[in-house]
Design a protein around this motif. Structure first.
Motif, short mmCIF file in Angstrom:
data_model
loop_
_atom_site.label_atom_id
_atom_site.label_comp_id
_atom_site.label_asym_id
_atom_site.label_seq_id
_atom_site.Cartn_x
_atom_site.Cartn_y
_atom_site.Cartn_z
N ILE A 1 4.72 -5.85 -3.01
CA ILE A 1 3.62 -6.80 -2.81
C ILE A 1 3.01 -6.66 -1.42
O ILE A 1 1.82 -6.89 -1.25
CB ILE A 1 4.03 -8.26 -3.09
N LEU A 2 3.83 -6.23 -0.46
CA LEU A 2 3.28 -6.02 0.89
C LEU A 2 2.25 -4.90 0.88
O LEU A 2 1.17 -5.01 1.45
CB LEU A 2 4.42 -5.68 1.87
N GLY A 3 2.56 -3.81 0.22
CA GLY A 3 1.64 -2.68 0.21
C GLY A 3 0.45 -2.90 -0.72
O GLY A 3 -0.63 -2.36 -0.51
N GLY A 4 0.64 -3.69 -1.73
CA GLY A 4 -0.46 -3.93 -2.69
C GLY A 4 0.02 -3.62 -4.09
O GLY A 4 0.07 -2.47 -4.50
N LYS A 5 0.39 -4.67 -4.83
CA LYS A 5 0.94 -4.42 -6.17
C LYS A 5 -0.17 -3.99 -7.13
O LYS A 5 -1.33 -4.33 -6.95
CB LYS A 5 1.69 -5.64 -6.69
N TRP B 1 -0.77 3.78 -4.43
CA TRP B 1 -0.27 4.04 -3.08
C TRP B 1 0.28 2.79 -2.41
O TRP B 1 0.99 2.88 -1.40
CB TRP B 1 -1.39 4.64 -2.22
N GLY B 2 -0.04 1.62 -2.94
CA GLY B 2 0.38 0.38 -2.30
C GLY B 2 1.89 0.31 -2.06
O GLY B 2 2.33 0.08 -0.93
N PRO B 3 2.71 0.51 -3.10
CA PRO B 3 4.15 0.45 -2.89
C PRO B 3 4.64 1.48 -1.86
O PRO B 3 5.56 1.20 -1.09
CB PRO B 3 4.73 0.77 -4.28
#
Lengths: 303, 247, 340
Positions: free
Chosen positions: C269-273, C277-279
């Motif tokens: 969730i920090l990177g963007g769920k 590339w978010g995780p």
């Protein structure tokens, strides 16, 4: 012979032991009923599955131990822990939970999951990871030719849980706030249109749930043991009871909770206490599967 | 010719409230049939019964001769019976074209189909349907950012993408810009004539439904009140009474 | 793929290969980074792409770890004798046995984890979000309890993994290579899957599961398959981490709900769920921050984790990548699905 078999045979030799094990479980189950009823309240009114439920219970227990350490008598710690968690519940609502009410359940699950980690670790940080309990110093009764002992604290806890539950039902039925809560649960938008301050109702509901958990935690500390990470299993217990009994029916909640307590204690005795958590989890899965199969027959899904 | 959809005596109660009482309707392949009635007369309940959203309490529902009243929604959809929702439901975080691709019939094709990319023909069809409902320029836009009316059109396109044999449309013109209603009616007729989609349409706009449907069923208070051609319905005093609440 | 993309990927590949040589002292930390990337990516399959919170994915990490341990030892020795604290010291492995065992372990781990996901998924994935979420809460605990009570694998005192036969510096490089391969393979496999109809189905379930069913999508099969896929890679991650760590402890290492189990949620969730590339970004940011600043928190680290999750969910729900995408839509724009 494997240990579980020997333990089962023990029951045959001494049926009183079975009475003891089941009775102990039932007495603990009353407290599960409290936690489950609070969870059902928050779920029904706010449409939030409160993952932090068990941690609130455990926190109530630690607060009770703390108050007792300050010289408060054991049974006074129950209302004190309830009051403290009522306040904390209100703060949690005002700080965090109000932002996720009315949102997708995905979000409120994550947020309350975060809160559960926060509180569990906070407890661990403040009070340490040791197993704790609170001795109410009430002694026990001996029945059935002195084979079965009944801890007076457990009976008192059962009584307290029943009184609390009954008080809650009366409160929801008759008081102004109670009616506002029930109206909001049925239809928040309509309640708002009729002048109910739903935000206030939500805060009160969450705080009341906090108080219920606080009382339950204090009682648990008195009749059992607690440790910082025991909350999770309480959340699962409460959830299992709620989906078995539904959101509205206190009598069913109590029946399911007492049954769970007895079953859990039985399994804990036969297989060993270390499997109690795994048993609760397996039971939850079994209940979920059973409920969804039954619903599927009438084309419904659990939601 | 036998009926594509045959509802016989379907009843549905919610607690003590009778939402549908022994309703019988039938839709032949190739028809456009209207379903009208005042608010709360049980139209959407009937749709839910047909599409498998809930269990009926009595009666029978047959699609293409086979009983479907106990099947799951998914299996009913696979038979080619697709519905849209009064409240409009699209995949809001997906782009318009992805919404259409997700509605492709290929999803019925098992695991190998799931592991394949949408085929070229499928993409072309998605683009055609976007063009068909006038959303071609919104192709890459996230569906949740569309207006309500545009979402309604997107949902219609998704349903067509699924290659339905029977399409249940729940108030397709509600919320649509009035200047576009004629265009939408034209699309419904074309879907019926060119794609061979049989339509059962709930509609509140009388001008639309009288114009569109060959036959109309009218519900009131959960019961079937009248059926017939638009002219019959228009001339039926009971229908007027039902709408004016004179019962 | 554009030239810029190629250049970016090339640079990343080069960096991946060179990193442990450039920073030999940090090779183990870098290997850990790849494990974390795998954890975040696999959580996001359900949590981000499909919209199902799983709080118990750590189960598959632990199952993979124990499965590989049992196979690695069991191929050559009696496992019960090996884990018996009285006489374990005398059982050793030749280099050939070590590598053969490891290979077999890395095969067994994903199989065991996938089978577990299929079984549990069939039981509880017919259900909707909250039921699944709470049910998964119990999974990790139950796993830890069983492992701690199972004397065959060493019970609560844990399982000491066979010792790497090569020289010490080589060990870090070896596991870095394994972990990096796993991270890259996970990324590639998931990206491949998300680009297929499977990905469309995942997103459709996330956005409106009823609608997906009304369109005839095989939702239950897709949900179970998605969990099995993430379990597959989690099982491998567990096997690699078990060997890297050397000691498998049931509650703190294998079924470590309070650390890895929470981290994977947080990183995703920090990177963007729900993004590719978010995780990855979340894992890198979290791992680096953790390594740099963790010690300054003086024991409050795990408390901080809870705070972080709450804060991100409330105030930063799109995560780093989602936020960047909203802020600079041109640079970070979403890949338009179905674009030719």
């Amino acid at each position: 012979m494997p240990a579980p078999m020997t333990n089962l045979l023990l029951f045959l030799e001494a049926p009183a032991l079975l009475v003891q094990v089941l009775l102990d479980g039932i007495l603990i189950g009353a407290i599960y009923a409290l936690a489950a009823y609070g969870m059902a309240l928050v779920w029904g009114v706010m449409n939030i599955v409160n993952v932090v439920q068990g941690e609130l219970v455990i926190l109530g227990g630690y607060l009770a131990i703390m108050f007792s350490g300050l010289g408060v008598s054991a049974f006074l710690t129950v209302p004190l822990a309830a009051a403290a968690l009522f306040a904390l519940g209100w703060v949690m609502y005002a700080g965090v939970v109000f932002r996720v009410t009315g949102k997708d359940m995905f979000v409120s699950l994550l947020a309350t999951f975060g809160l559960s980690i926060l509180i569990a670790q906070l407890i661990n940080q403040i009070w340490g990871a040791d197993v704790r309990s609170l001795d109410a110093e009430l002694g026990s009764w001996l029945i059935l030719d002195s084979v079965v002992t009944i801890s007076r604290a457990r009976v008192a806890a059962l009584a307290a849980a029943l009184v609390l539950g009954a008080a809650l039902v009366v409160f929801l039925r008759t008081s102004r706030l109670g009616r506002a809560i029930r109206a909001t649960a049925q239809n928040a938008r309509a309640a708002r249109a009729l002048g109910v301050d739903t935000d206030w109702v939500y805060a009160a509901t969450y705080a009341i749930n906090g108080a219920i958990c606080g009382a339950a935690g204090a009682l648990i500390a008195m009749i059992w043991v607690i440790h910082p990470f025991a909350g999770l299993v309480f959340t699962i217990r409460a959830f299992a009871i709620v989906i078995l009994a539904g959101l509205g029916n206190l009598a069913l909640v109590i029946a399911a909770a007492l049954g769970l307590g007895a079953a859990e204690n039985f399994v804990g005795f036969v297989l060993g206490a270390q499997f109690q958590g795994a048993f609760v989890f397996s039971l939850l899965v079994a209940i979920l599967v059973w409920r969804s199969r039954r619903l599927a027959r009438s084309r419904k899904v659990l939601r | 010719m036998s009926a594509l959809l045959e509802v016989r005596g379907a009843s549905k109660r919610f607690g003590g409230v009778v939402a549908n009482e022994k309703i019988s309707i039938s839709v032949r392949a190739g028809e456009i049939v209207g379903l009208i009635g005042p608010n709360g007369s049980g139209k959407t309940t009937l749709f839910n019964s047909i599409a498998g959203t809930h269990q009926i309490d009595g009666g029978a529902i047959a699609f293409d001769g086979a009983e479907i009243s106990r099947l799951r929604t998914v299996d009913i959809a696979r038979l080619g019976l697709i519905r849209t929702y009064q409240t409009t439901r699209v995949f809001k975080q997906m782009t318009c074209v992805a919404n259409l691709l997700a509605a492709a019939p290929a999803f019925g094709g098992g695991t190998p189909a799931l592991l394949a990319r949408p085929e070229r023909a499928e993409r072309a069809r998605a683009d055609e349907f976007l063009f068909f409902v006038g959303l071609a320029d919104k192709r890459g836009m996230v569906a949740g950012e569309l207006s309500f009316g545009q979402q309604k059109l997107l949902e219609f396109a998704m349903a067509l993408m699924r290659r339905p044999r029977l399409l249940l449309l729940d108030e397709p013109t509600a919320g649509i810009n009035p200047t576009l209603i004629n265009a939408l009616m034209d699309r419904m007729r074309r879907a019926n004539a060119e794609l061979g989609v049989t339509l059962l349409v709930i509609e509140h706009n009388m001008a639309v439904i009288m114009n569109l449907a060959r036959r109309i069923y009218c519900l009131a208070h959960g019961e079937l009140l009248a059926e017939g051609t638009p002219e019959d319905i228009r001339a039926d005093p009971r229908v007027l009474d039902a709408y004016l609440g004179a019962r | 793929m554009s030239a810029r993309r190629w250049a970016l990927h090339g640079a990343l590949a080069l960096l991946t290969a060179a990193a442990p040589f450039l920073l030999p002292a940090l090779a183990v930390q870098l290997a850990m980074l790849w494990i974390m990337v795998t954890l975040a990516l696999t959580w996001d399959t359900l949590g981000g792409q499909m919209g199902y919170n799983s709080f118990g994915n750590i189960l598959f990490f632990g199952i993979g770890m124990y499965a590989s341990a049992i196979v690695q030892v069991g191929l050559f020795h009696d496992v019960a004798a090996y884990t018996d604290p009285a006489g374990s010291g005398s059982l050793t492995f030749t280099p050939r046995e070590y590598y053969l065992g490891l290979a077999a372990g890395l095969l067994a781990a994903p199989i065991a984890a996938t089978l577990a996901a299929l079984a549990f998924g069939a039981l509880i994935l017919g259900l909707r979000g909250p039921y699944f979420a709470i049910a998964t809460l119990g999974l990790g605990i139950a796993g830890g309890e069983f492992a701690a009570a199972w004397g065959y694998v060493g019970g609560a005192s844990g399982f000491l993994m066979p010792v790497f036969p090569g020289e010490f510096g080589r060990r870090a490089l070896f596991f870095y290579a394994l972990a990096a391969s796993l991270g890259i393979a996970t990324f590639a496999a998931l990206r491949w899957l998300y680009g297929r109809r499977f990905g469309l189905a995942l997103n459709a379930i996330r956005d409106d599961e009823d609608k997906a069913e009304a369109l005839g999508l095989p939702t239950v099969r897709v949900k179970i398959a998605a969990w099995a896929v993430s379990a597959f890679f989690l099982g491998l991650a567990g096997a690699i981490f078990g060997n890297l760590n050397g000691l498998i402890e049931p509650r703190e290492v294998a079924f470590s709900g309070a650390t890895f189990g929470v981290w994977m949620v947080l990183m995703a969730i920090l990177g963007g769920k729900g993004t590719m590339w978010g995780p990855v970004v979340g894992a890198v940011v979290f791992h680096v921050t953790k390594e740099l600043f963790w010690t300054y928190l003086l024991g409050w680290q795990r408390v901080a984790l809870g705070v972080l999750i709450v804060v991100i969910v409330l105030f930063f729900p799109l995560g780093i990548l989602g936020h960047a995408r909203r802020r600079w839509p041109e640079t970070f724009r979403a890949r338009v699905e179905g674009a030719a």
